[in-house]
Design a protein around this motif. Structure first.
Motif, short mmCIF file in Angstrom:
data_model
loop_
_atom_site.label_atom_id
_atom_site.label_comp_id
_atom_site.label_asym_id
_atom_site.label_seq_id
_atom_site.Cartn_x
_atom_site.Cartn_y
_atom_site.Cartn_z
N GLU A 21 0.84 -1.20 0.00
CA GLU A 21 0.00 0.00 0.00
C GLU A 21 0.87 1.24 0.00
O GLU A 21 1.69 1.46 0.90
CB GLU A 21 -0.91 0.03 1.22
CG GLU A 21 -1.85 1.22 1.19
CD GLU A 21 -2.51 1.51 2.52
OE1 GLU A 21 -3.49 2.26 2.54
OE2 GLU A 21 -2.04 1.00 3.56
N ALA A 26 -0.81 4.29 -1.14
CA ALA A 26 -1.78 5.38 -1.25
C ALA A 26 -3.11 4.91 -0.69
O ALA A 26 -3.38 3.71 -0.63
CB ALA A 26 -1.94 5.81 -2.71
N GLU A 27 -3.94 5.87 -0.31
CA GLU A 27 -5.29 5.59 0.16
C GLU A 27 -6.26 6.61 -0.41
O GLU A 27 -5.92 7.79 -0.57
CB GLU A 27 -5.39 5.68 1.69
CG GLU A 27 -4.87 4.49 2.43
CD GLU A 27 -5.05 4.64 3.94
OE1 GLU A 27 -5.82 5.54 4.38
OE2 GLU A 27 -4.43 3.88 4.68
N LYS A 28 -7.46 6.16 -0.67
CA LYS A 28 -8.52 7.09 -1.04
C LYS A 28 -8.91 7.93 0.17
O LYS A 28 -8.77 7.49 1.32
CB LYS A 28 -9.74 6.33 -1.56
CG LYS A 28 -9.49 5.56 -2.83
CD LYS A 28 -10.68 4.76 -3.27
CE LYS A 28 -11.64 5.58 -4.11
NZ LYS A 28 -12.72 4.76 -4.69
N THR A 40 -4.02 6.88 -10.71
CA THR A 40 -3.03 7.56 -9.88
C THR A 40 -1.67 6.92 -10.12
O THR A 40 -1.57 5.84 -10.71
CB THR A 40 -3.42 7.43 -8.40
OG1 THR A 40 -3.49 6.04 -8.07
CG2 THR A 40 -4.77 8.09 -8.13
N ALA A 59 0.41 5.20 -8.20
CA ALA A 59 0.54 3.83 -7.69
C ALA A 59 -0.14 2.83 -8.60
O ALA A 59 0.40 1.75 -8.90
CB ALA A 59 -0.02 3.73 -6.27
N VAL A 73 -10.37 1.33 -6.93
CA VAL A 73 -9.25 2.26 -6.75
C VAL A 73 -8.76 2.81 -8.09
O VAL A 73 -7.70 3.43 -8.16
CB VAL A 73 -8.08 1.61 -5.96
CG1 VAL A 73 -8.56 1.27 -4.56
CG2 VAL A 73 -7.54 0.38 -6.65
N LEU A 127 -10.16 9.62 -4.86
CA LEU A 127 -8.77 9.36 -5.19
C LEU A 127 -7.88 10.59 -4.91
O LEU A 127 -8.33 11.72 -5.05
CB LEU A 127 -8.63 9.00 -6.67
CG LEU A 127 -9.34 7.73 -7.13
CD1 LEU A 127 -9.40 7.70 -8.65
CD2 LEU A 127 -8.63 6.49 -6.60
N PRO A 143 -7.25 11.99 1.23
CA PRO A 143 -6.48 10.88 0.65
C PRO A 143 -4.99 11.15 0.80
O PRO A 143 -4.58 12.26 1.18
CB PRO A 143 -6.89 10.92 -0.82
CG PRO A 143 -7.17 12.36 -1.08
CD PRO A 143 -7.78 12.90 0.21
N GLU A 187 -0.88 9.81 -0.88
CA GLU A 187 -0.05 8.95 -1.72
C GLU A 187 1.41 9.23 -1.40
O GLU A 187 1.84 10.39 -1.38
CB GLU A 187 -0.33 9.17 -3.20
CG GLU A 187 0.47 8.25 -4.10
CD GLU A 187 -0.24 7.86 -5.39
OE1 GLU A 187 0.19 6.89 -6.03
OE2 GLU A 187 -1.24 8.52 -5.73
N TYR A 217 0.11 -0.37 -4.67
CA TYR A 217 -1.30 -0.23 -5.03
C TYR A 217 -1.93 0.84 -4.15
O TYR A 217 -1.34 1.29 -3.16
CB TYR A 217 -2.04 -1.57 -4.91
CG TYR A 217 -2.60 -1.88 -3.54
CD1 TYR A 217 -3.98 -1.87 -3.31
CD2 TYR A 217 -1.77 -2.18 -2.47
CE1 TYR A 217 -4.50 -2.17 -2.06
CE2 TYR A 217 -2.28 -2.48 -1.22
CZ TYR A 217 -3.65 -2.47 -1.02
OH TYR A 217 -4.17 -2.75 0.22
N LEU A 218 -3.12 1.23 -4.53
CA LEU A 218 -3.89 2.23 -3.80
C LEU A 218 -5.01 1.51 -3.05
O LEU A 218 -5.73 0.72 -3.64
CB LEU A 218 -4.46 3.26 -4.78
CG LEU A 218 -5.13 4.51 -4.21
CD1 LEU A 218 -5.00 5.65 -5.20
CD2 LEU A 218 -6.61 4.28 -3.92
#
Length: 441
Positions: free
Chosen positions: A200, A202-204, A249, A251, A289, A321, A350, A352, A379-380
């Motif tokens: 991981e 990134a995150e929304k 994005t 990622a 994502v 995102l 979010p 990243e 990945y996100l």
């Protein structure tokens, strides 16, 4: 790098030795989080974790702003370089026992799996950390880098009474930490017979919203052009039916490029959805994502069938995102319309982190040392973790809780799902990988 140890100590080491039993014991402590302080809280689990650390000479601090909502923070490691935060959460979402094949709080071992609520989210990673740290402490393999261990409350309800409280009220406990590693990353997905380990990066963002429509009360038998239920239902239907466009994005561009190479094609926004299907059951999460999402989840209105109510409400789970926040909220406003009000239950940004550098290299090496034919890629994450709060202190964040999973296991369906379980050998694999990671950070 870790401090050196003699050959006898090294031979006696077993970083995965306790991981299975610790995971089972943590599952047996019910820490269900209903989001309203009606659950048992995390105090019992926090005391259990603190006792395990104390047993090997690691002093910890309990943080509790609200009675029973308890987090654990401990300092470990040396003094060379910047600090590294390793964090997991102690709470779990509720489980209805009648829906499960086994008692969700039994920690039962069946068919090579540890079963129970929290087995994958995320008492498995808590157990990995505790097993590794305890083994290293006993054997004099303390990392030279300063390490902060953090086991938080309330992550499943946004972290407001856990990570957020620590960041805002006790930032001194995290002083010096420049990097953070937590949950929901490092697990494998099988794509065209190759294991791809997803880190991981990134995150929304999260927008949990309450929609409110107000109208004119009246008798259900009469014409009413100001019906709050009708107005709200229209907004909810528009939100639920809207097809959000694909947006890639950094990622996800990197990940889909790796998948495209396996599939013999170049990854583009136009074939992104097709490449996501290569992940099998995990495509449900991966499909979420490459676009913003917004799902209605709760409805409430009225008190009698023949009375038109003055007010109607709905709750909506919106996720957006990194880099596409403005598009998300502008579209949402159009879908909702002018007659429906929006209030935020929880609104978090979010994030990243660039996928590169020493920490990423250490993760990659540690995976390949145990699975040399693997692919490691970023990945996100579709959901949210405590990383959102820790990043407020300027930390670079990653999710890395390594698990080597069977190709036929629909792993992402187990997050908050019925019959949540984790393979025993995956737990042991994860402890070995993370132990190697600590040798390299």
């Amino acid at each position: 790098m870790a401090d050196a140890s003699d050959g006898t100590q090294q031979a006696a080491r077993n970083p995965a030795g306790e991981v299975v039993e610790l995971c089972r014991e943590l599952i047996r402590i019910d820490t269900s989080n209903y989001g309203d302080d009606s659950g048992p809280g995390e105090r019992k689990a926090a005391e259990y974790v603190a006792a395990l650390l104390d047993e090997v000479g690691i002093e910890s601090t309990l943080v509790e702003g609200t009675p029973g909502r308890t987090s654990v923070v401990a300092r470990w490691g040396g003094t060379e370089g910047d600090g590294l935060l390793l964090h997991g959460h102690l709470d779990v979402v509720p489980a209805a026992a009648e829906d499960w094949q086994v008692d969700p709080f039994s920690g039962e071992i069946q068919d090579g799996y540890v079963w129970g609520r929290g087995a994958v989210d995320m008492k498995d990673f808590d157990a990995m950390l505790l097993s590794i740290v305890r083994d290293r402490q006993r054997n004099g393999r303390v990392p030279s880098r300063p390490i902060t261990l953090c086991f938080t409350a309330d992550e499943e309800a946004g972290g407001h009474q856990g990570a957020q409280e620590i960041v805002e009220d006790h930032p001194e406990l995290l002083e010096g930490c420049t990097d953070a590693v937590g949950e929901v990353g490092g697990f494998s997905a099988t794509v065209r017979s190759r294991r791809v380990y997803l880190v991981e990066a990134a995150e929304k963002g999260m927008a949990w919203m309450r929609l409110t429509s107000r109208g004119r009360a009246g008798h259900g038998s009469m014409i009413n052009r100001e019906n709050a239920v009708t107005s709200l239902a229209g907004a909810v239907a528009r939100i639920g039916a809207y097809e959000w466009p694909v947006r890639l994005t950094p990622a996800m561009r990197t990940l889909l490029a790796a998948v495209g190479e396996l599939a013999g094609t170049e990854a583009t926004p136009e074939n992104a959805e097709e490449l996501v299907q290569e992940f099998g059951g995990a495509a449900r999460m991966m499909g979420a994502v490459i676009r913003n999402t917004c799902n209605p989840t709760m409805l409430g209105a009225g008190y009698k069938v023949n009375v038109i109510p003055t007010e109607a409400t709905a709750h909506v789970d919106g996720r957006f995102l990194p880099g596409f926040e403005d598009e998300f909220f502008a579209t949402l406003a159009e879908l909702v319309g002018e007659d429906v009000e929006i209030d935020y239950v929880s609104h978090q940004q979010p994030w990243e982190t660039p996928y590169g550098g020493d920490l990423v290299d250490a993760m990659t090496r540690s995976i390949l040392a145990e699975d040399d034919d693997a692919i490691v890629a970023p990945y996100l994450m579709s959901g949210g973790t405590d990383a959102k709060h820790f990043r407020k202190l300027g930390m670079r964040s990653y999710g890395f809780a390594p698990l080597r999973l069977p190709a036929d296991l629909d792993f992402t369906a187990l997050f908050h799902g019925v019959d949540e379980r984790v393979p025993v050998d995956a737990l042991e694999f994860g402890a070995r990988v993370f132990d190697r990671f600590l040798d390299d950070v």
